[in-house]
Design a protein around this motif. Structure first.
Motif, PDB file in Angstrom:
ATOM      1  N   LEU A 170      -6.727   0.686   8.030  1.00 46.20           N
ATOM      2  CA  LEU A 170      -6.190  -0.917   7.477  1.00 46.20           C
ATOM      3  C   LEU A 170      -5.497  -1.613   8.589  1.00 46.20           C
ATOM      4  O   LEU A 170      -5.508  -2.635   8.669  1.00 46.20           O
ATOM      5  CB  LEU A 170      -5.282  -0.419   6.173  1.00 46.20           C
ATOM      6  CG  LEU A 170      -4.780  -1.670   5.520  1.00 46.20           C
ATOM      7  CD1 LEU A 170      -5.873  -2.573   4.884  1.00 46.20           C
ATOM      8  CD2 LEU A 170      -3.856  -0.967   4.351  1.00 46.20           C
ATOM      9  N   THR A 222      -4.724   3.628  -2.036  1.00 46.85           N
ATOM     10  CA  THR A 222      -5.913   3.934  -0.944  1.00 46.85           C
ATOM     11  C   THR A 222      -6.173   2.930  -0.026  1.00 46.85           C
ATOM     12  O   THR A 222      -6.150   1.667  -0.261  1.00 46.85           O
ATOM     13  CB  THR A 222      -7.087   4.343  -1.744  1.00 46.85           C
ATOM     14  OG1 THR A 222      -7.918   3.191  -2.192  1.00 46.85           O
ATOM     15  CG2 THR A 222      -6.675   5.490  -2.765  1.00 46.85           C
ATOM     16  N   VAL A 223      -6.691   3.332   1.142  1.00 49.21           N
ATOM     17  CA  VAL A 223      -7.187   2.157   2.208  1.00 49.21           C
ATOM     18  C   VAL A 223      -8.237   1.456   1.542  1.00 49.21           C
ATOM     19  O   VAL A 223      -8.446   0.283   1.792  1.00 49.21           O
ATOM     20  CB  VAL A 223      -7.604   2.953   3.401  1.00 49.21           C
ATOM     21  CG1 VAL A 223      -8.213   2.182   4.544  1.00 49.21           C
ATOM     22  CG2 VAL A 223      -6.176   3.718   4.160  1.00 49.21           C
ATOM     23  N   TYR A 240       2.579   4.668   5.682  1.00 52.27           N
ATOM     24  CA  TYR A 240       1.599   5.248   6.688  1.00 52.27           C
ATOM     25  C   TYR A 240       0.740   6.449   6.129  1.00 52.27           C
ATOM     26  O   TYR A 240      -0.463   6.421   6.517  1.00 52.27           O
ATOM     27  CB  TYR A 240       2.558   5.806   8.204  1.00 52.27           C
ATOM     28  CG  TYR A 240       1.486   6.069   9.121  1.00 52.27           C
ATOM     29  CD1 TYR A 240       0.701   5.428   9.828  1.00 52.27           C
ATOM     30  CD2 TYR A 240       1.420   7.609   9.492  1.00 52.27           C
ATOM     31  CE1 TYR A 240      -0.208   5.801  10.867  1.00 52.27           C
ATOM     32  CE2 TYR A 240       0.353   8.147  10.372  1.00 52.27           C
ATOM     33  CZ  TYR A 240      -0.163   7.218  10.894  1.00 52.27           C
ATOM     34  OH  TYR A 240      -1.021   7.568  12.018  1.00 52.27           O
ATOM     35  N   LEU A 243       3.131  -0.977   4.350  1.00 52.06           N
ATOM     36  CA  LEU A 243       2.194   0.030   4.520  1.00 52.06           C
ATOM     37  C   LEU A 243       2.989   1.616   4.478  1.00 52.06           C
ATOM     38  O   LEU A 243       3.638   1.624   5.359  1.00 52.06           O
ATOM     39  CB  LEU A 243       1.208   0.044   5.476  1.00 52.06           C
ATOM     40  CG  LEU A 243       0.381  -1.054   5.606  1.00 52.06           C
ATOM     41  CD1 LEU A 243      -0.607  -0.894   7.082  1.00 52.06           C
ATOM     42  CD2 LEU A 243      -0.551  -1.533   4.423  1.00 52.06           C
ATOM     43  N   LEU A 272      -1.059   8.436   3.278  1.00 52.16           N
ATOM     44  CA  LEU A 272      -1.358   8.417   1.874  1.00 52.16           C
ATOM     45  C   LEU A 272      -2.144   9.551   1.516  1.00 52.16           C
ATOM     46  O   LEU A 272      -3.430   9.737   2.079  1.00 52.16           O
ATOM     47  CB  LEU A 272      -2.521   7.319   1.639  1.00 52.16           C
ATOM     48  CG  LEU A 272      -2.032   5.918   1.904  1.00 52.16           C
ATOM     49  CD1 LEU A 272      -2.843   4.567   1.808  1.00 52.16           C
ATOM     50  CD2 LEU A 272      -0.733   5.448   1.236  1.00 52.16           C
ATOM     51  N   THR A 329      -4.430   8.510   6.486  1.00 56.88           N
ATOM     52  CA  THR A 329      -3.223   7.628   6.870  1.00 56.88           C
ATOM     53  C   THR A 329      -3.877   6.095   6.771  1.00 56.88           C
ATOM     54  O   THR A 329      -5.167   6.093   6.512  1.00 56.88           O
ATOM     55  CB  THR A 329      -2.949   7.587   8.394  1.00 56.88           C
ATOM     56  OG1 THR A 329      -4.252   7.194   9.268  1.00 56.88           O
ATOM     57  CG2 THR A 329      -2.517   9.209   8.760  1.00 56.88           C
ATOM     58  N   THR A 330      -2.917   5.060   6.936  1.00 60.93           N
ATOM     59  CA  THR A 330      -3.327   3.830   6.927  1.00 60.93           C
ATOM     60  C   THR A 330      -4.021   3.182   8.116  1.00 60.93           C
ATOM     61  O   THR A 330      -4.291   1.900   8.216  1.00 60.93           O
ATOM     62  CB  THR A 330      -2.271   2.794   6.394  1.00 60.93           C
ATOM     63  OG1 THR A 330      -1.324   3.215   6.858  1.00 60.93           O
ATOM     64  CG2 THR A 330      -2.077   3.346   4.825  1.00 60.93           C
ATOM     65  N   ASP A 353       1.252   5.413  -2.018  1.00 58.09           N
ATOM     66  CA  ASP A 353       0.719   6.161  -2.991  1.00 58.09           C
ATOM     67  C   ASP A 353       1.459   6.844  -3.838  1.00 58.09           C
ATOM     68  O   ASP A 353       1.148   7.529  -4.773  1.00 58.09           O
ATOM     69  CB  ASP A 353      -0.188   7.250  -2.280  1.00 58.09           C
ATOM     70  CG  ASP A 353       0.554   8.037  -1.480  1.00 58.09           C
ATOM     71  OD1 ASP A 353       1.654   7.819  -0.919  1.00 58.09           O
ATOM     72  OD2 ASP A 353       0.029   9.103  -1.008  1.00 58.09           O
ATOM     73  N   ALA A 370      -7.238  -1.037  -0.696  1.00 60.15           N
ATOM     74  CA  ALA A 370      -6.456  -2.137   0.212  1.00 60.15           C
ATOM     75  C   ALA A 370      -7.383  -2.967   1.004  1.00 60.15           C
ATOM     76  O   ALA A 370      -7.663  -4.292   0.969  1.00 60.15           O
ATOM     77  CB  ALA A 370      -5.515  -1.615   0.972  1.00 60.15           C
ATOM     78  N   VAL A 409       1.017  -1.131   0.040  1.00 61.59           N
ATOM     79  CA  VAL A 409      -0.055   0.134   0.272  1.00 61.59           C
ATOM     80  C   VAL A 409       0.826   1.206  -0.010  1.00 61.59           C
ATOM     81  O   VAL A 409       1.665   1.325   1.081  1.00 61.59           O
ATOM     82  CB  VAL A 409      -1.094  -0.029   1.283  1.00 61.59           C
ATOM     83  CG1 VAL A 409      -1.879   1.185   1.210  1.00 61.59           C
ATOM     84  CG2 VAL A 409      -1.606  -1.209   1.365  1.00 61.59           C
TER      85      VAL A 409
END
Length: 121
Positions: free
Chosen positions: A71, A41-42, A61, A59, A63, A67-68, A16, A45, A14
């Motif tokens: 996820l 994008t979350v 962190y 990941l 994006l 943030t992730t 961007d 994912a 993940v």
């Protein structure tokens, strides 16, 4: 992603930044890993996780403006090891995510592969 009889491990990516995502995909594939994604994008994912069963997740962190974090809780529930990729360092992560392994951008390819191998066991 993983078919019966296949032993290669699946890595969810993940990220961007297109150049980083493409590089990660290329390197991991060359080393025999199956790559789930990369997605940026979350939401993408989470959709991918409906069918993919990754062994480990890489990941970014942050994006864009989000943030992730949403996820992370899903991955944690499923027991999937996570490595955070960040240009901001471990200290920029919320305290509850300090336990995750972190690769600070820019990281070397050797650092990446060693960490993925370690997380895959």
């Amino acid at each position: 992603m993983k078919n019966e009889g296949e032993s290669s491990q699946v890595v969810l990516v993940v990220e961007d930044e297109l150049m980083i995502a493409t590089t990660l995909e290329m390197i991991l594939s060359e080393k025999g890993y199956q790559v789930a994604g990369p997605v940026s994008t979350v939401e993408d994912a989470l959709a991918l996780l409906e069918t993919a069963r990754p062994d480990v997740a890489l990941l970014d962190y942050r994006l864009g403006g989000s943030t992730t974090e949403p996820l992370l809780s899903v991955l944690q529930e499923r027991g999937i090891p996570v490595c955070m990729l960040t240009g901001y360092g471990r200290d920029a992560l919320p305290e509850r995510y300090q336990q995750y392994s972190v690769l600070e951008k820019p990281f070397s390819l050797n650092e990446l592969l060693e960490e993925v191998q370690r997380l895959c066991g």
